[in-house]
Design a protein around this motif. Structure first.
Motif, mmCIF file in Angstrom:
data_model
loop_
_atom_site.group_PDB
_atom_site.id
_atom_site.type_symbol
_atom_site.label_atom_id
_atom_site.label_comp_id
_atom_site.label_asym_id
_atom_site.label_seq_id
_atom_site.Cartn_x
_atom_site.Cartn_y
_atom_site.Cartn_z
ATOM 1 N N TYR A 38 0.849 -1.185 0.000
ATOM 2 C CA TYR A 38 0.000 0.000 0.000
ATOM 3 C C TYR A 38 0.890 1.243 0.000
ATOM 4 C CZ TYR A 38 -3.796 -3.081 1.491
ATOM 5 O OH TYR A 38 -4.737 -4.075 1.566
ATOM 6 N N THR A 39 0.605 2.190 -0.893
ATOM 7 C CA THR A 39 1.319 3.462 -0.881
ATOM 8 C C THR A 39 0.669 4.385 0.145
ATOM 9 O OG1 THR A 39 -0.032 4.254 -2.689
ATOM 10 C CG2 THR A 39 2.075 3.266 -3.269
ATOM 11 N N SER A 40 1.232 5.546 0.345
ATOM 12 C CA SER A 40 0.765 6.439 1.409
ATOM 13 C C SER A 40 -0.666 6.924 1.199
ATOM 14 C CB SER A 40 1.703 7.634 1.549
ATOM 15 O OG SER A 40 1.742 8.351 0.342
ATOM 16 N N SER A 41 -1.158 6.891 -0.033
ATOM 17 C CA SER A 41 -2.526 7.331 -0.284
ATOM 18 C C SER A 41 -3.555 6.240 0.018
ATOM 19 C CB SER A 41 -2.675 7.791 -1.733
ATOM 20 O OG SER A 41 -2.441 6.707 -2.599
ATOM 21 N N ALA A 42 -3.115 5.012 0.283
ATOM 22 C CA ALA A 42 -4.040 3.896 0.466
ATOM 23 C C ALA A 42 -4.162 3.433 1.911
ATOM 24 C CB ALA A 42 -3.605 2.732 -0.405
ATOM 25 N N PHE A 43 -3.526 4.107 2.854
ATOM 26 C CA PHE A 43 -3.688 3.742 4.260
ATOM 27 C C PHE A 43 -3.635 4.994 5.112
ATOM 28 C CE2 PHE A 43 0.881 3.608 3.649
ATOM 29 C CZ PHE A 43 1.373 4.206 4.786
ATOM 30 N N LYS A 44 -4.190 4.881 6.310
ATOM 31 C CA LYS A 44 -4.166 5.987 7.275
ATOM 32 C C LYS A 44 -3.585 5.484 8.580
ATOM 33 C CE LYS A 44 -8.013 8.456 5.316
ATOM 34 N NZ LYS A 44 -9.404 8.798 5.367
ATOM 35 N N TRP A 45 -2.661 6.231 9.105
ATOM 36 C CA TRP A 45 -2.020 5.887 10.372
ATOM 37 C C TRP A 45 -2.048 7.124 11.241
ATOM 38 C CZ3 TRP A 45 3.050 7.124 12.395
ATOM 39 C CH2 TRP A 45 3.391 6.380 13.524
ATOM 40 N N ASP A 46 -2.672 7.022 12.411
ATOM 41 C CA ASP A 46 -2.800 8.174 13.296
ATOM 42 C C ASP A 46 -1.860 8.094 14.494
ATOM 43 O OD1 ASP A 46 -3.996 6.170 14.731
ATOM 44 O OD2 ASP A 46 -5.892 7.214 15.058
ATOM 45 N N GLY A 47 -0.903 7.180 14.474
ATOM 46 C CA GLY A 47 0.029 7.038 15.576
ATOM 47 C C GLY A 47 -0.315 5.878 16.487
ATOM 48 N N LYS A 48 -1.561 5.409 16.444
ATOM 49 C CA LYS A 48 -1.980 4.289 17.289
ATOM 50 C C LYS A 48 -2.576 3.152 16.473
ATOM 51 C CE LYS A 48 -2.998 7.282 21.172
ATOM 52 N NZ LYS A 48 -4.023 7.821 22.047
ATOM 53 N N ASP A 57 -12.974 -0.676 9.729
ATOM 54 C CA ASP A 57 -12.387 -0.693 11.068
ATOM 55 C C ASP A 57 -10.871 -0.759 10.975
ATOM 56 O OD1 ASP A 57 -14.928 -0.727 12.183
ATOM 57 O OD2 ASP A 57 -15.037 -2.922 12.097
ATOM 58 N N PRO A 58 -10.161 -0.155 11.936
ATOM 59 C CA PRO A 58 -8.699 -0.253 11.925
ATOM 60 C C PRO A 58 -8.243 -1.661 12.299
ATOM 61 C CG PRO A 58 -9.444 0.996 13.820
ATOM 62 C CD PRO A 58 -10.650 0.716 12.998
ATOM 63 N N LEU A 59 -7.022 -1.988 11.938
ATOM 64 C CA LEU A 59 -6.455 -3.299 12.239
ATOM 65 C C LEU A 59 -6.104 -3.405 13.715
ATOM 66 C CD1 LEU A 59 -4.009 -3.751 9.261
ATOM 67 C CD2 LEU A 59 -6.173 -4.902 9.589
ATOM 68 N N ASN A 60 -6.285 -4.580 14.269
ATOM 69 C CA ASN A 60 -5.869 -4.863 15.632
ATOM 70 C C ASN A 60 -4.403 -5.288 15.576
ATOM 71 O OD1 ASN A 60 -5.771 -5.411 18.316
ATOM 72 N ND2 ASN A 60 -6.970 -7.288 18.207
ATOM 73 N N ILE A 61 -3.514 -4.395 15.967
ATOM 74 C CA ILE A 61 -2.082 -4.605 15.771
ATOM 75 C C ILE A 61 -1.383 -4.783 17.110
ATOM 76 C CG2 ILE A 61 0.047 -3.564 14.928
ATOM 77 C CD1 ILE A 61 -1.531 -2.174 12.823
ATOM 78 N N ARG A 62 -0.462 -5.749 17.149
ATOM 79 C CA ARG A 62 0.449 -5.899 18.281
ATOM 80 C C ARG A 62 1.805 -5.386 17.798
ATOM 81 N NH1 ARG A 62 1.156 -11.713 20.209
ATOM 82 N NH2 ARG A 62 2.332 -11.809 18.286
ATOM 83 N N TRP A 63 2.197 -4.217 18.292
ATOM 84 C CA TRP A 63 3.393 -3.531 17.808
ATOM 85 C C TRP A 63 4.648 -4.208 18.344
ATOM 86 C CZ3 TRP A 63 2.862 0.104 14.184
ATOM 87 C CH2 TRP A 63 1.607 0.675 14.030
ATOM 88 N N SER A 64 5.664 -4.347 17.499
ATOM 89 C CA SER A 64 6.934 -4.915 17.933
ATOM 90 C C SER A 64 7.863 -3.831 18.471
ATOM 91 C CB SER A 64 7.618 -5.656 16.784
ATOM 92 O OG SER A 64 7.919 -4.760 15.745
ATOM 93 N N ARG A 65 7.653 -2.596 18.034
ATOM 94 C CA ARG A 65 8.444 -1.470 18.545
ATOM 95 C C ARG A 65 7.648 -0.188 18.362
ATOM 96 N NH1 ARG A 65 12.569 -2.296 13.782
ATOM 97 N NH2 ARG A 65 12.548 -4.247 14.859
#
Length: 123
Positions: A38-48, A57-65
Motif C-alpha cells: 500500500y502506498t501512502s494514499s491507500a492507508f491511514k495511520w494516526d500514531g496508534k 475498522d482499523p487493524l488490531n495490531i500488536r506492535w513490535s516497537r
C-alpha cells in the motif's frame, strides 16, 4: 491501492525483461507467502491504529516497537506467511538530526603494555 502498486511492479518487471536484464516475469502463486503493498494514499495511520484502503475498522495490531512521532510513513506492506499469520511492515522517512561539529581530535593507540594511549598522553 495494492492493485495499482502491483501494476507498477509488473511494468518494471516487463521493462527489465525487454531490456534483457532479467528473465520473463512469473505469476504469483496462491499458496505460500502472499503480500500486498500500500502506498501512502491507500492507508491511514494516526500514531496508534492502522486503517487500510477499503476497510471500515482499523487493524488490531500488536506492535513490535514504538515508532517515533516525527516519522512519515511512505509504504506499508501486509504479508501472509505459509502458516496463515499476517505481518505488517512499514517503510518510513525519518528526519536525521545532525550532530554539532567538533574541532578537537584525539588519536588512540592500542598497545601491549597499556590498553590504550591517547594522543594527549593519557593512558
Amino acid at each position: 491501492m495494492p492493485v495499482q502498486q502491483s501494476f507498477r511492479h509488473l511494468q518494471a518487471a516487463f521493462g527489465n525483461f525487454f531490456a534483457k536484464r532479467t528473465k520473463c516475469p512469473s505469476f504469483k502463486r496462491k499458496h505460500g507467502k502472499q503480500s500486498a503493498e500500500y502506498t501512502s494514499s491507500a492507508f491511514k495511520w494516526d500514531g496508534k491504529s492502522l486503517k487500510l484502503a477499503k476497510m471500515e475498522d482499523p487493524l488490531n495490531i500488536r506492535w513490535s516497537r514504538i515508532l517515533p512521532r516525527a516519522v512519515k510513513l511512505t509504504t506499508e506492506t501486509a504479508s501472509k506467511d505459509s502458516a496463515g499469520r499476517y505481518h505488517v511492515s512499514m517503510l518510513c522517512d525519518d528526519s536525521v538530526v545532525l550532530k554539532p561539529k567538533v574541532s578537537a581530535k584525539v588519536g588512540i593507540d592500542l598497545g601491549l603494555t597499556h590498553f590504550a594511549i591517547l594522543s594527549t598522553g593519557e593512558k
